[in-house]
Design a protein around this motif. Sequence first.
Motif, mmCIF file in Angstrom:
data_model
loop_
_atom_site.group_PDB
_atom_site.id
_atom_site.type_symbol
_atom_site.label_atom_id
_atom_site.label_comp_id
_atom_site.label_asym_id
_atom_site.label_seq_id
_atom_site.Cartn_x
_atom_site.Cartn_y
_atom_site.Cartn_z
ATOM 1 N N ARG A 72 -5.168 4.845 -3.394
ATOM 2 C CA ARG A 72 -3.714 4.708 -3.220
ATOM 3 C C ARG A 72 -3.265 5.373 -1.916
ATOM 4 O O ARG A 72 -2.466 4.816 -1.173
ATOM 5 N N GLU A 73 -3.788 6.581 -1.656
ATOM 6 C CA GLU A 73 -3.438 7.299 -0.423
ATOM 7 C C GLU A 73 -3.863 6.495 0.803
ATOM 8 O O GLU A 73 -3.082 6.327 1.746
ATOM 9 N N LEU A 75 -4.589 3.231 1.054
ATOM 10 C CA LEU A 75 -3.858 1.976 1.159
ATOM 11 C C LEU A 75 -2.452 2.197 1.701
ATOM 12 O O LEU A 75 -1.946 1.391 2.491
ATOM 13 N N SER A 76 -1.834 3.288 1.306
ATOM 14 C CA SER A 76 -0.501 3.616 1.814
ATOM 15 C C SER A 76 -0.542 3.792 3.329
ATOM 16 O O SER A 76 0.298 3.258 4.055
ATOM 17 N N ARG A 77 -1.527 4.521 3.817
ATOM 18 C CA ARG A 77 -1.661 4.747 5.253
ATOM 19 C C ARG A 77 -2.001 3.449 5.980
ATOM 20 O O ARG A 77 -1.503 3.189 7.076
ATOM 21 N N THR A 79 -1.216 0.375 5.129
ATOM 22 C CA THR A 79 -0.061 -0.520 5.215
ATOM 23 C C THR A 79 0.918 -0.067 6.296
ATOM 24 O O THR A 79 1.737 -0.849 6.758
ATOM 25 N N GLN A 80 0.808 1.202 6.716
ATOM 26 C CA GLN A 80 1.636 1.712 7.813
ATOM 27 C C GLN A 80 0.987 1.451 9.169
ATOM 28 O O GLN A 80 1.500 1.877 10.201
#
Length: 148
Positions: A72-73, A75-77, A79-80
Amino acid sequence: MSKLTQRMIDITTVPSKGQTILRDSELKGFGVRVSPESSSYVVEARVNGKNTRITIGKTSLMSLEEARDRARELLSRMTQGIDPNYEKRLEEVAAITLRELLQVYLATKELKPNTVSVYTRQCNNAFVNWLDKPITSIWLLLCPQPEP
């Protein structure tokens, strides 16, 4: 495709060659890569138009939930627009010292023995205080960033 479970990972047949990827339906981009040597948690996403895969860790060394949280961490980065693989390479390059760079240069270039001797001697004499400093810190000393 269904939610990835520990049981699903445990009963997956190991391929004789190549790899198999089990994908999680709950967290898009998260999965397990199974190969003849080992099984690892992975995360995949497009970063700046390029497919990027990152290995999180071996299934034997971390739990599924730990891997899912880490995914999750990441993937969050991603997508940025942040590529963790690129950042890792930058950190590795930033740690290269002048001494290591000289050794790589001398080993990869076709130089005469006398040239190698001169380069080594000059660096050991003129740059003795910089030999064990990271190249990036030397660059910043020589080319400081302008103040805003």
